[in-house]
Design a protein around this motif. Structure first.
Motif, mmCIF file in Angstrom:
data_model
loop_
_atom_site.group_PDB
_atom_site.id
_atom_site.type_symbol
_atom_site.label_atom_id
_atom_site.label_comp_id
_atom_site.label_asym_id
_atom_site.label_seq_id
_atom_site.Cartn_x
_atom_site.Cartn_y
_atom_site.Cartn_z
ATOM 1 N N ASP A 44 0.816 -1.217 0.000
ATOM 2 C CA ASP A 44 0.000 0.000 0.000
ATOM 3 C C ASP A 44 0.848 1.264 0.000
ATOM 4 N N ILE A 45 2.118 1.139 0.349
ATOM 5 C CA ILE A 45 3.034 2.278 0.314
ATOM 6 C C ILE A 45 3.595 2.397 -1.097
ATOM 7 N N ALA A 46 3.630 3.595 -1.596
ATOM 8 C CA ALA A 46 3.998 3.816 -3.009
ATOM 9 C C ALA A 46 5.431 3.386 -3.296
ATOM 10 N N LEU B 95 10.281 -0.070 7.327
ATOM 11 C CA LEU B 95 10.078 1.306 6.880
ATOM 12 C C LEU B 95 8.633 1.508 6.420
ATOM 13 N N SER B 96 8.071 0.496 5.772
ATOM 14 C CA SER B 96 6.657 0.569 5.396
ATOM 15 C C SER B 96 5.770 0.601 6.633
ATOM 16 N N TRP B 97 6.169 -0.101 7.682
ATOM 17 C CA TRP B 97 5.404 -0.072 8.937
ATOM 18 C C TRP B 97 5.377 1.323 9.550
ATOM 19 N N LYS C 195 0.436 7.401 8.857
ATOM 20 C CA LYS C 195 -0.883 7.660 8.274
ATOM 21 C C LYS C 195 -2.018 7.333 9.240
ATOM 22 N N ASP C 196 -1.740 6.443 10.197
ATOM 23 C CA ASP C 196 -2.785 5.944 11.086
ATOM 24 C C ASP C 196 -2.759 6.674 12.428
ATOM 25 N N GLY C 197 -2.835 8.001 12.391
ATOM 26 C CA GLY C 197 -2.965 8.788 13.620
ATOM 27 C C GLY C 197 -1.676 9.128 14.320
ATOM 28 N N SER D 243 0.936 11.327 13.095
ATOM 29 C CA SER D 243 1.551 12.280 12.158
ATOM 30 C C SER D 243 2.834 12.875 12.687
ATOM 31 N N VAL D 244 3.078 12.765 14.004
ATOM 32 C CA VAL D 244 4.298 13.324 14.575
ATOM 33 C C VAL D 244 5.541 12.577 14.092
ATOM 34 N N LEU D 245 5.369 11.405 13.535
ATOM 35 C CA LEU D 245 6.518 10.647 13.038
ATOM 36 C C LEU D 245 7.223 11.353 11.884
ATOM 37 N N SER D 246 6.513 12.208 11.161
ATOM 38 C CA SER D 246 7.147 12.931 10.056
ATOM 39 C C SER D 246 8.162 13.947 10.544
ATOM 40 N N THR D 247 8.088 14.357 11.807
ATOM 41 C CA THR D 247 9.017 15.352 12.360
ATOM 42 C C THR D 247 10.070 14.726 13.262
ATOM 43 N N LEU D 248 9.977 13.439 13.515
ATOM 44 C CA LEU D 248 10.920 12.777 14.411
ATOM 45 C C LEU D 248 12.011 12.059 13.623
ATOM 46 N N SER D 249 13.149 11.906 14.258
ATOM 47 C CA SER D 249 14.260 11.131 13.675
ATOM 48 C C SER D 249 14.115 9.681 14.126
ATOM 49 N N VAL D 250 13.950 8.781 13.159
ATOM 50 C CA VAL D 250 13.749 7.356 13.443
ATOM 51 C C VAL D 250 15.035 6.614 13.109
#
Length: 391
Positions: free
Chosen positions: A231-233, A347-349, A355-357, A359-366
């Motif tokens: 489902d991830i592009a 990474l897909s996880w 996407k599933d609530g 959204s703060v993950l886009s600003t964090l360093s993983v």
């Protein structure tokens, strides 16, 4: 008493050997058995000449390793050898090869092996024989058989008790072992709060669901979600992802400091009976909580006797109670198990969690810290642009 018995046995063998010489017959019928195979020798007369025919049957070299072939080899040994010489070695050989035939959890096969032992010969006749382990080799052999049943989770039945009673008597050590098994094994059989089918399923997807549900059951609000990496592009692999996260973990992830990184660690292993599942966790460094001070105001053993400088007890400071996900070594945000356990599926996880609530993950360093072929594989990503590094 013992000398008299030995003299009687000696006179019997001397008499037997004389009779055999008189009748020109061999004193013993050549039948032997060794640990890994059964060897039988029969003398047959054809056309006036004796021929020796030897038949070899082995548990290890059998062509068909099924339950029927296993039971057939036991029947051949019981029917061919009347005196059943070498029965202890035969039982140990049978126990050794049970898993190859897939009968290590079959009660019927265990009872067939116990039935190999002769009946009544090993029953103690007095108190000294009962206390000093009459026929210790045979008793220890059956105790080892019962221990193998216990290790494989095979619960004996009443018929097994009657067989042991007829072989070793009511004072035999194998019967005591049987009674202990019948007391403890039913208590522990259904004691686990996470029941697993017996035998466990062979499907990795079903095993992953059972494993993640067991680990995340500490929080009753945990939600189990199934993702597909396709489902991830930008995903390379097409596999399933079993993820578990609770609302409390989502709140902890939102409150996490943006300047501090979070980690994806694993794989860790969890066992479901004889099957194992690898899982991963999304975590952060542990939080520092204030230490709780012990209240000694009501402890009369350490009372401070004072008349003029009495001080009131100190007031406690208020602090938040840590949740079950905030442990001393880490703060856990989510768990998952994937079909391939690869960095691309993880990474897909993370992108599915975003996407599933979350959204703060886009600003964090993983930071992905994976164990692969003896190396520690680290993937650092900020948002959706990962950087891979091997240590």
């Amino acid at each position: 008493m013992f000398r008299t018995r030995q003299l009687r046995m000696l006179l019997f063998y001397i008499k037997q050997s004389k009779n055999d010489q008189f009748n020109n017959q061999p004193s013993f019928n050549m039948k032997g058995f060794h640990t890994n195979s059964m060897r039988f020798t029969e003398n047959k007369e054809k056309s006036g000449a004796g021929k020796e025919v030897t038949e070899k049957l082995s548990f290890e070299t059998a062509k068909e390793k099924t339950k029927n072939s296993y039971l057939d080899m036991i029947r051949i040994y019981v029917n061919r050898d009347v005196h059943r010489r070498g029965h202890v070695e035969f039982i140990y050989s049978a126990l050794k090869n049970m898993e190859q035939y897939g009968v290590h959890k079959d009660l019927e096969v265990y009872k067939a092996i116990v039935d190999v032992l002769p009946k009544g010969k090993f029953i103690p006749q007095n108190i000294f024989q009962a206390e000093f382990m009459h026929y210790p080799k045979q008793q220890q052999c059956v105790v080892d058989l019962l221990e193998q049943m216990e290790d494989n989770g095979v619960l004996p039945d009443v018929e097994m008790e009657s067989m042991l009673l007829n072989i070793f008597g009511k004072r035999g050590i194998p019967l005591r072992k049987y009674w202990r098994m019948m007391y403890w094994m039913p208590k522990f059989k259904n004691l686990s709060p996470w029941p697993v089918p017996n035998p466990p399923p062979n499907d990795a997807f079903e095993l992953a669901q059972l494993a993640i549900a067991r680990i995340s059951s500490v929080d009753v609000q945990t939600k189990l979600t199934i993702y597909q990496s396709s489902d991830i592009a930008d995903s390379i692999e097409d596999t399933w992802i079993v993820s578990a996260q609770s609302p409390i973990q989502q709140d902890l992830l939102r409150q996490h400091n943006v300047k501090e990184p979070i980690y994806v660690e694993g794989p860790y292993r969890v066992w479901l009976r004889t099957k194992s599942v690898n899982y991963f966790m999304l975590r952060a460094n542990p939080k520092i909580f204030p230490e709780e001070t012990e209240d000694l105001s009501d402890d009369v053993s350490k009372i401070d006797v004072s008349f003029f400088n009495f001080t009131p007890p100190k007031m406690k400071s208020l602090a938040n109670i840590p949740s079950i996900h905030e442990q001393n070594d880490a703060t856990i945000f989510a768990l998952c198990a994937t079909g391939t356990s690869s960095k691309d599926s993880l990474l897909s996880w993370i992108r599915h969690l975003e996407k599933d609530g979350n959204s703060v993950l886009s600003t964090l360093s993983v930071v992905f810290t994976l164990k692969s072929s003896g190396k520690e594989l680290t993937v650092e990503s900020a948002g959706l642009n990962p950087e891979i590094d091997e240590r």
